[in-house]
Design a protein around this motif. Structure first.
Motif, mmCIF file in Angstrom:
data_model
loop_
_atom_site.group_PDB
_atom_site.id
_atom_site.type_symbol
_atom_site.label_atom_id
_atom_site.label_comp_id
_atom_site.label_asym_id
_atom_site.label_seq_id
_atom_site.Cartn_x
_atom_site.Cartn_y
_atom_site.Cartn_z
ATOM 1 N N ASP A 39 0.830 -1.199 0.000
ATOM 2 C CA ASP A 39 0.000 0.000 0.000
ATOM 3 C C ASP A 39 0.864 1.249 0.000
ATOM 4 O OD1 ASP A 39 -2.978 -0.525 0.187
ATOM 5 O OD2 ASP A 39 -2.255 -1.875 1.757
ATOM 6 N N LEU A 75 -1.360 1.513 -8.214
ATOM 7 C CA LEU A 75 -1.389 2.335 -7.003
ATOM 8 C C LEU A 75 -0.122 3.185 -6.900
ATOM 9 C CD1 LEU A 75 -3.476 2.605 -4.731
ATOM 10 C CD2 LEU A 75 -2.109 1.015 -3.375
ATOM 11 N N ARG A 227 -7.966 4.267 -2.232
ATOM 12 C CA ARG A 227 -6.670 4.644 -1.664
ATOM 13 C C ARG A 227 -5.864 3.429 -1.225
ATOM 14 N NH1 ARG A 227 -2.679 5.052 0.664
ATOM 15 N NH2 ARG A 227 -1.753 6.786 1.814
ATOM 16 N N LEU A 229 -5.044 -0.857 -1.334
ATOM 17 C CA LEU A 229 -5.042 -2.008 -2.237
ATOM 18 C C LEU A 229 -6.063 -3.037 -1.760
ATOM 19 C CD1 LEU A 229 -3.466 -3.103 -4.724
ATOM 20 C CD2 LEU A 229 -2.004 -4.321 -3.108
#
Length: 489
Positions: A39, A75, A227, A229
């Protein structure tokens, strides 16, 4: 106004180690195996007097499909778009790779402001990598060692002009406003209700639960953007990611945590680190949302997780996710409430909310339940009301008399909040049975409207406060004490 620095690069080039160096704490998990970070993790970076926001990203891989690696790459590319400047990190010991060249070209196409860093450049082993990095055409490479802190001064001198540029821009955009605050309003602002969430002190919320309960999906829905994963795979989240947001007018800082399995089922060192990071987030939180899966609610691990949050003294809200998949909602809700009261008596009265992280149904109820739990967690009861209540409780059900010695409850006061803590002055506190303590705690919950929140009740003897209890002749003059002691000998 500060700028945002995103650290990007292949897996295992030292991005998380450099992130921890810049924020001054071990926030991001670090391990020798590649692909630990998945993330985006934000932190407050600092080099000398320079302040900025730093983002740790997942390792870039040459994958564009909908696999886990492909979603991680998208991301990271989003972080590049969000950031004001990118620190593109390569491994000085491994030298340039084909993947490094691919992502250098991606950064050029995005017209990103890029700083090229060569990590692990300490000693002769990294010198060749620094020279080779010139081939990327991204300017002069910085020789860094995130592990040993080398190259931080050079990075400071590169970032400082960017910081000054943003500071000047913020000063030019800031409106000049002269506000004359009346005296009574100034006094009111100087004494706000301390527990109300503000931008400076947002409400701290941790979302915990078993793997694949939908924690990241729920937080994404709260934030209104992808925002974090997510995906069908269990155990995607590894780091405890904290994100600031405004949720329905409430400033919050929400923690996404790794799924928690039984210790006996965890063999992987990285999963142990992830779970420990999640438990640490619980200790930082004010309200803990225990997220359950409606298809398998209140399993043994769910009960352990909820009990841990209560033991840590956090305000607890139980949320049942995937409610959109349930057909017999009324019957299922009644079953959930019965199981909750039976299996978690220590959280009797805590909110039980049904939500759907996928559709967003029930998030308004979850928001209201969190605020109410936080308010109860901060509640203070006046001493006069407590003692009036204590008298009524002891009259209705007097304390026991173990060994023929009556336990007298003399006085009660609240000594703390967050969670509420009470002290009862009594005789023979060591003889008080646990059943009577539970009677008092349950009475506090019912009478003062404090359902679900952890309550700490301590019994003390009045003799504990007497510093002269074991001393004799303490009030006699010194000469008389000496005479009495000599005569005693």
């Amino acid at each position: 106004m500060t700028f945002t620095l995103a650290i990007v690069g292949r897996p295992n080039v030292g991005k998380s180690t450099l992130f921890n160096r810049l924020v001054g704490r071990k926030l991001a998990l670090v391990d020798d195996q590649p692909g630990v970070t998945r993330d985006l993790r934000e932190g407050d970076g600092r080099i000398h007097d320079l302040r900025f926001t730093v983002i740790d990203t997942a390792g870039l891989e040459d994958v564009t499909d909908d696999s886990l690696q492909g979603r991680m790459r998208r991301l990271t590319e989003r972080a590049v778009d969000m950031a004001d400047v990118c620190l593109f990190l390569i491994d000085g010991r491994a030298g340039l790779t084909a993947t490094d060249r691919v992502f250098a070209e991606i950064l050029r196409r995005k017209n990103a402001r890029v700083i090229l860093g060569v990590n692990k450049a300490e000693g002769r082993a990294g010198e060749a990598g620094v020279i080779e990095a010139w081939e990327l055409g991204l300017g002069e490479p910085l020789a860094l060692s995130a592990e040993h802190g080398e190259g931080m001064d050079e990075l400071y001198h590169v970032l400082r002009p960017i910081g000054e540029e943003f500071r000047e821009r913020a000063e030019a955009d800031a409106p000049v406003v002269d506000i004359d605050v009346p005296e009574d309003e100034a006094e009111e602002e100087a004494d706000p209700q301390a527990h109300k969430p503000t931008e400076k002190h947002p409400l701290q919320i941790a979302v915990i639960g078993r793997p694949n309960a939908g924690k990241s999906t729920l937080i994404n829905k709260i934030l209104g953007e992808d925002r974090l994963l997510t995906g069908p795979e269990a155990g995607i989240t590894r780091d405890a990611i904290s994100i600031r947001a405004d949720w329905m007018g409430t400033p919050i800082r929400i923690f996404d945590t790794a799924g928690m399995r039984k210790k006996s089922k965890i063999d992987d060192k990285l999963e142990k680190l992830s779970v420990a990071d999640g438990l640490r987030a619980v200790r930082f939180a004010e309200v803990v949302v225990v997220l359950l899966d409606v298809e398998i609610p209140f399993e043994q691990q769910d009960l352990r997780i909820a009990d841990f949050a209560e033991t840590e003294g956090r305000a607890v809200v139980v949320a049942v996710n995937k409610w959109d998949l349930e057909d017999e909602k009324q019957e299922k809700l009644a079953e959930l409430k019965e199981m909750f009261e039976r299996l978690l008596p220590q959280l009797r009265g805590a909110p039980l909310v049904t939500v759907s992280a996928k559709t967003g149904r029930g998030l308004d109820r979850l928001h209201d339940a969190i605020l109410k739990a936080h308010d109860i967690w901060n509640r203070r009861v006046p001493t006069a009301r407590l003692n009036s209540w204590l008298g009524a409780m002891t009259e209705a059900h007097p304390p026991p008399a173990p060994g023929g010695r009556r336990i007298r409850l003399r006085y009660m006061t609240q000594v703390k909040t967050r969670p509420p803590g009470f002290v009862v002055m009594c005789s023979h506190p060591e003889d008080m049975p646990d059943s009577y303590k539970r009677y008092l705690v349950n009475g506090l919950r019912d009478h003062f409207d404090m359902p679900g929140t952890p309550i700490r009740l301590t019994l003390r003897s009045q003799g504990d406060k007497n510093p002269y209890k074991e001393k004799k002749n303490w009030g006699a003059p010194s000469r008389l004490r000496k005479h009495l002691d000599k005569k005693k000998d």
